[in-house]
Motif scaffolding. Structure first.
Motif, PDB file in Angstrom:
ATOM      1  N   LEU A  56       0.815  -1.211   0.000  1.00 33.76           N
ATOM      2  CA  LEU A  56       0.000   0.000   0.000  1.00 33.76           C
ATOM      3  C   LEU A  56       0.850   1.264   0.000  1.00 33.76           C
ATOM      4  O   LEU A  56       0.322   2.370   0.016  1.00 33.76           O
ATOM      5  N   SER A 101       2.611   2.893  -2.167  1.00 33.17           N
ATOM      6  CA  SER A 101       2.576   3.879  -3.252  1.00 33.17           C
ATOM      7  C   SER A 101       1.192   4.490  -3.463  1.00 33.17           C
ATOM      8  O   SER A 101       0.997   5.272  -4.388  1.00 33.17           O
ATOM      9  N   LEU A 102       0.224   4.134  -2.601  1.00 38.04           N
ATOM     10  CA  LEU A 102      -1.090   4.762  -2.710  1.00 38.04           C
ATOM     11  C   LEU A 102      -0.978   6.261  -2.429  1.00 38.04           C
ATOM     12  O   LEU A 102      -0.235   6.675  -1.536  1.00 38.04           O
ATOM     13  N   LEU A 108      -7.770  -3.873  -2.178  1.00 39.32           N
ATOM     14  CA  LEU A 108      -7.555  -2.672  -2.978  1.00 39.32           C
ATOM     15  C   LEU A 108      -8.691  -2.358  -3.940  1.00 39.32           C
ATOM     16  O   LEU A 108      -9.089  -1.198  -4.067  1.00 39.32           O
ATOM     17  N   SER A 115       3.670   7.225 -10.390  1.00 43.99           N
ATOM     18  CA  SER A 115       2.833   7.455  -9.216  1.00 43.99           C
ATOM     19  C   SER A 115       3.210   8.734  -8.492  1.00 43.99           C
ATOM     20  O   SER A 115       2.437   9.245  -7.687  1.00 43.99           O
ATOM     21  N   ARG A 127       0.669  -3.291  -8.044  1.00 44.50           N
ATOM     22  CA  ARG A 127       1.348  -2.138  -8.661  1.00 44.50           C
ATOM     23  C   ARG A 127       0.444  -1.458  -9.681  1.00 44.50           C
ATOM     24  O   ARG A 127       0.332  -0.227  -9.717  1.00 44.50           O
ATOM     25  N   THR A 138      -2.797  -1.545  -9.814  1.00 40.67           N
ATOM     26  CA  THR A 138      -3.919  -0.933  -9.099  1.00 40.67           C
ATOM     27  C   THR A 138      -3.497   0.374  -8.442  1.00 40.67           C
ATOM     28  O   THR A 138      -4.221   1.380  -8.488  1.00 40.67           O
ATOM     29  N   ASN A 139      -2.321   0.380  -7.821  1.00 39.56           N
ATOM     30  CA  ASN A 139      -1.855   1.583  -7.131  1.00 39.56           C
ATOM     31  C   ASN A 139      -1.604   2.735  -8.097  1.00 39.56           C
ATOM     32  O   ASN A 139      -1.876   3.896  -7.768  1.00 39.56           O
TER      33      ASN A 139
END
Length: 330
Positions: free
Chosen positions: A48, A50-51, A113, A255, A305, A307-308
């Protein structure tokens, strides 16, 4: 206060504090109070980092940002309402929420996620609707002074900034097949990528025979890279402003620095293909990792990755700064 990763509420804290409520770091509390999107996750949950939201975990009975040093702590406010609480199973979720104020959404499962992103999208949509309602209630002469994310009603129809969030909203994109050009992992493990070709990419905004990209992880920074080279199907028109190296021009969406990358997508077609790729990225990542014959754990890591990165872009798309920075179109 944990046993096998599960919170236990049947032991008093050594300094006599109330064991039924967490404390929260002072810095973390001020950030939440200032409007920073925040989630609370059970100990041991990873992937989590890189969210584009604040991730709090209990550390010695205090909620702190993941990796943050221990510092001043304050009582948890009774109106503390993060976006959600994440836990791998029901028992952990029950022990975690027992020490939080009531009314917080709980997402349970080894991969929460997708549900978190759906809740984030709902929150962003509600915020956008509130902004639009507030704008509609203002006198016309004040529309231009409104600082919300809704476009100004006084803008000329010919020169208003496009609603990028609407243009890049999910439309049910899909792809027919996938090629794995390369899987690369550096010797020190600090960089890795999947070089993927998505065949028959389609969305409500367009169809592309093939879209090729590198999904990469560079020491926790997730991104997509595109190359303006022979062997790379043309999906951008015009080619967005990016960088160049000894191999030639490239464009990256990472990101970190999402607003600047989105601002370089100067055409509807460019935004459409990026939106379609982001929508299918978790599925493409899983399929590419399977073609690379990676372990199930590594396949899931690539899904996270993808998803983030989508979550980072979703946050930026609904940021007033991103909307305000969109170039005008003629």
């Amino acid at each position: 206060m944990t046993e096998g990763g599960i919170f236990r509420l049947d032991a008093a804290l050594p300094d006599g504090r109330d064991p039924t409520r967490f404390l929260i770091g002072a810095v973390e509390l001020h950030a939440w109070a200032a409007g920073q999107p925040t989630i609370v996750v059970a100990p041991g949950m990873t992937g989590l980092e890189s969210l584009p939201i604040a991730v709090l975990q209990p550390v010695r009975d205090t909620l702190r940002w993941v990796g943050a040093p221990e510092a001043e702590a304050l009582p948890l406010p009774t109106d503390f309402q993060p976006l959600a609480t994440l836990a791998p199973d029901e028992e952990t979720a029950a022990s975690l929420t027992a020490r939080l104020p009531p009314g917080i959404a709980v997402l349970v499962g080894p991969n929460p996620l997708p549900a978190l992103l759906a809740r984030l999208a709902e929150s962003l949509a509600a915020s956008e609707a509130a902004n639009r309602r507030a704008l509609g209630q203002l006198p016309p002469q004040l529309h231009g002074q409104f600082k919300g994310s809704a476009p100004s009603l006084t803008a000329s129809p010919r020169h208003h900034a496009p609603d990028i969030a609407a243009e890049m909203a999910p439309t049910g994109a899909d792809f027919q097949d996938l090629k794995l050009y390369q899987h690369n992992l550096s010797a020190d493990g600090g960089y890795r990528h999947l070089d993927l070709g998505l065949i028959g990419l389609a969305s409500a905004s367009g169809i592309w025979r093939e879209a090729r990209l590198k999904l990469f992880d560079r020491r926790g920074i997730i991104g997509m890279e595109f190359r303006n080279l022979r062997g790379w199907p043309k999906v951008f028109d015009p080619w967005p402003e990016g960088g160049s190296d000894r191999f030639g021009p490239f464009w990256r969406l990472e990101s970190q620095g999402v607003p600047a990358a989105l601002a370089s997508l100067s055409s509807l077609q460019n935004r459409a293909v990026v939106a379609a790729l982001l929508e299918v990225l978790p599925a493409a990542a899983r399929e590419g990792a399977a073609l690379a014959e990676l372990s199930e754990q590594d396949r899931e890591a690539w899904v996270v990755r993808g998803t983030n990165l989508g979550a980072a872009v979703a946050m930026a798309l609904h940021s007033p700064a991103t909307t305000a920075g969109t170039p005008a179109v003629g």
